[in-house]
Design an enzyme around this catalytic site. Structure first.
Site: not given
Ligand code: URA
Length: 433
Positions: A82, A161, A183
């Site tokens: 991620h 989220d 998040s």
């Molecule tokens: N990526 C995410 O999934 N959430 C965020 O708040 C920022 C970047």
């Protein structure tokens, strides 16, 4: 409990209890707490921050707001990656098929564009037929058979989220360490992968502008992952320049393909090699150096590109658009941006460059906006490069030519020039595990 009191408490900089955080997350997910109260709380969190205990409680509550996927059938082979969000960041499109071609099970959930940054799901939707929503069974079967499945956040996975992400995107409440950490980690934990590599971006185009904040964000996310028994590493990477040359959805898919075909090298290739090597190293329990050799061979031999095609086809995408990426672009207009002066580019305000792409139609200004998949920029000159007056430094694409004037002004205002040579910026500032 009243949402009003929770907002007021955070506005006064006090610590929220676990129960107050659960009340907010559950009420907002069910639609009992309206957007305006949720955005007021997010803004108070942006100003006053959260303690580690509050961040952990928020992560846990959002993770449990929906299903938690069980990937145990893949043993320790499952992995996820991620990015905290950047400009021109198409790394998932390259890293995921590369790791999958090396035997990793990349069962991954990705996001849409957020603020000035792009999102992998939006990029993938530029491929006709590609399905970013699959049933739980389809998701598992694809990951099992192909080694990679990448979907958008379903209504069932970390739904809290999903709602908050869309709200923060349009209420200037993105760049907060506890909000970003919770998040990302609520999704990563709910998505179930055993090993997780985080690409924590830092610089003018990132939500974290300084290395210190990026490190704090990385440590917060690693702690959340470890608390749930996951293997987590974070790379702190430079977002003071856009990554690669393409910024925009179809443009970035095309650039990812050219990296996997071995036609393109440079920063985007280098960073993807490091991200994939860290995944492979964790999953196969080998050194990063050993993993790097495997990764380079996998891309160089074309196996990673073959895996990309298999994956796009398995999720319903028309593979001919990957074989010939010119097909990805609908009707569009094009305009060059020329340097008004000669000299060396000494800085690029990368957030402004992300905003330029949005102004061209590549991002959303309001929650309900649709994206112009062909829109965006190609950036030819970056920090440290010498340019002559009149040189073409970038090209803009949009299906709406009336957007060009404003976008060009924004792009040019993002650049700073120097008469003296400027060192090219570094790419990776560190790895934290
Ligand atoms: N990526 C995410 O999934 N959430 C965020 O708040 C920022 C970047």
């Amino acid at each position: 409990m009243r949402m009003y009191d929770i907002i007021q408490k955070k506005r006064e900089g006090l610590e929220l209890s676990v129960d107050e955080i659960k009340f907010f997350v559950s009420g907002y997910t069910k639609g009992e707490i309206p957007d305006y109260q949720a955005s007021a709380l997010c803004m108070a969190i942006c100003f006053n921050g959260m303690t580690d205990a509050e961040t952990a409680a928020l992560t846990e509550a959002m993770m449990r707001s929906g299903d938690v996927i069980d990937l145990s059938r893949f043993g320790n082979l499952s992995a996820d990656k991620h990015s905290t969000g950047g400009v021109g960041d198409k790394t998932s499109l390259i890293v995921a098929p590369t790791a999958a071609a090396l035997g990793v099970k990349m069962a991954k959930m990705s996001g849409r564009g957020l603020g000035h940054t792009g999102g992998t799901v939006d990029k993938l939707e530029s491929i006709p037929g590609f399905k970013t929503t699959l049933s739980g069974e389809e998701f598992m079967d694809t990951a099992d058979k192909v080694g990679i499945c990448l979907v958008g956040q379903s209504a069932h996975l970390a739904p809290a989220d999903k709602k908050l992400y869309a709200l923060r995107d349009v209420t200037a409440t993105v760049d907060s360490i506890p909000l970003i950490a919770s998040s990302i980690m609520s999704k990563k934990l709910a998505a179930g992968a055993h090993s997780i590599v985080l690409d924590v971006k830092c610089g003018s185009g990132a939500f974290m502008k300084t290395e210190k904040d990026a490190k704090k964000l990385a440590e917060t996310m690693i702690a959340a992952g470890k608390a749930h028994g996951r293997n987590v590493r974070a790379l702190i990477t430079n977002m003071d320049i856009p990554l690669g040359t393409a910024v925009g959805n179809a443009l970035e898919v095309a650039e990812a393909v050219s990296v996997l075909k071995g036609e393109k090298r440079g920063d985007i290739y280098d960073i993807c090699v490091e991200l994939a090597s860290n995944i492979v190293s964790m999953v196969k329990e080998i050194t990063t150096g050993e993993a790097r050799a495997l990764v380079k061979d996998c891309v160089g031999s074309g196996r990673a590109f073959e895996k990309m095609k298999e994956w796009i086809g398995a999720q319903g995408g028309d593979v001919s658009y990957i074989e010939d990426t010119s097909k990805l672009f609908g009707r569009y207009c094009k305009r060059e941006i020329k340097a008004a002066q000669s000299g060396y580019i000494s800085a690029m305000n990368t957030e402004q460059i992300g905003i330029t792409a949005s102004l061209l139609g590549a991002g959303r200004i309001r929650k309900e906006d649709t994206i112009d998949m062909s829109a965006g920029l190609e950036v030819f000159k970056k920090t440290g490069d010498r340019v002559g007056a009149g040189d073409v430094i970038a090209v803009m694409y949009s299906s709406d030519a009336s957007r060009f004037d404003n976008a060009e002004k924004t792009y040019l205002s993002a650049l700073t020039f120097s008469d003296l040579p400027v060192e090219k910026p570094g790419l990776i500032f560190g790895v934290i595990s």
